[in-house]
Design an enzyme around this catalytic site. Structure first.
Site, PDB file in Angstrom:
ATOM      1  CD  GLU A  59      -2.543   0.304   3.246  1.00 21.07           C
ATOM      2  OE1 GLU A  59      -1.608   1.104   3.343  1.00 21.07           O
ATOM      3  OE2 GLU A  59      -3.750   0.653   3.213  1.00 21.07           O
ATOM      4  CD  GLU A  83      -4.309   2.334  -1.239  1.00 16.01           C
ATOM      5  OE1 GLU A  83      -4.587   1.719  -0.203  1.00 16.01           O
ATOM      6  OE2 GLU A  83      -3.696   1.799  -2.198  1.00 16.01           O
TER       7      GLU A  83
END
Length: 265
Positions: free
Chosen positions: A119, A139
């Site tokens: 990210e 995640e």
């Protein structure tokens, strides 16, 4: 520069080099490095003499493995408002949200680039990866979701179908896959990643800095506009750049057969 414990912030002429300095933790991110990264990148953004930024990770194994899940688990177990406050004080990785910078930023990905690490890389403009780099947003395999821009930036960077599959499965992919789908601009042997990032940065520094920033802003803004609105915004950017000293210096240097002396104004 600065009193940083978990990052290194260097100025190399017009180029800022920021290194996540936790090689023993695979350059994982907890609230302290996020705060330090935000401070360093804010200084880069606001410094007139810095034109291009490079972000990398210390060591040879990882760019960043993302959120420090060990620290996160300990914080969850201890509870308390101060824990939540620490995690919300600065955007994750310093640049993943609430940070606007029109100077170009390059990610030099020297190894694992996972979860929040990816990210952070997606928050940069140009990405150079080592051949051995591994990527992924895992995640969902840990009961959480990408919360630092992954669900928004990945589908804007690669085709939606592959992006959604990766987000839903938490799957990993290698540098060759990342290059094939346009996630990274270059894949090189590990010892060539930082030299290539510096080469790109130096090339960018040869261009008029205000023009570069206005181009970046126009390109990103245009993704959320119709073509007609984007063209109108481009005209406004063109008017802004024509009012700069550098817009006069460029044609003058060409006519005089010399390199331009950009002032950044």
């Amino acid at each position: 520069m600065g009193n940083y414990e978990k990052i290194v912030y260097e100025r190399r002429g017009r180029i800022a080099v920021v290194t996540i300095n936790r090689p023993d933790r695979m350059n994982a991110i907890d609230p302290q490095p996020s705060a330090e990264l935000h401070e360093a990148w804010s200084d880069f953004r606001d410094s007139d003499d810095l034109w291009v930024g490079i972000l990398t990770g210390a060591g040879e194994k990882a760019f960043s493995a993302g959120n420090d899940l060990v620290a996160m688990s300990a914080a969850q177990q201890s509870g308390g408002a101060s824990t939540a406050a620490a995690y919300s004080r600065a955007p994750f990785g310093g640049i993943t949200r609430n940070f606007e910078c029109w100077k170009p930023m390059i990610a030099a990905i020297n190894g694992y680039c996972l979860a929040g690490g990816l990210e952070i890389a997606l928050s940069c403009d140009i990405r150079v990866a080592a051949e051995h780099a591994q990527f992924g947003l895992a995640e969902v395999t840990r009961g959480i979701i990408p919360g630092a821009g992954g669900t928004q930036r990945l589908p804007r960077t690669i085709p939606f179908g592959p992006a959604l599959e990766l987000l839903l499965t938490g799957g990993k992919f290698d540098a060759a896959w990342a290059y094939r789908y346009g996630l990274v601009n270059y894949v090189l042997p590990a010892d060539q990643v930082m030299p290539k990032a510096l080469e790109i940065a130096n090339t960018l520094c040869e261009n008029a800095p205000m023009a570069v920033r206005l181009v970046k802003e126009a390109a990103y803004a245009g993704r959320n506009m119709s073509l007609e609105d984007g063209l109108r915004f481009e005209i406004e950017q063109s008017k802004k750049v024509m009012a700069t000293e550098d817009a006069k210096e460029g044609p003058l240097a060409f006519a005089q057969k010399r390199k331009p002396n950009w002032q950044g104004r």
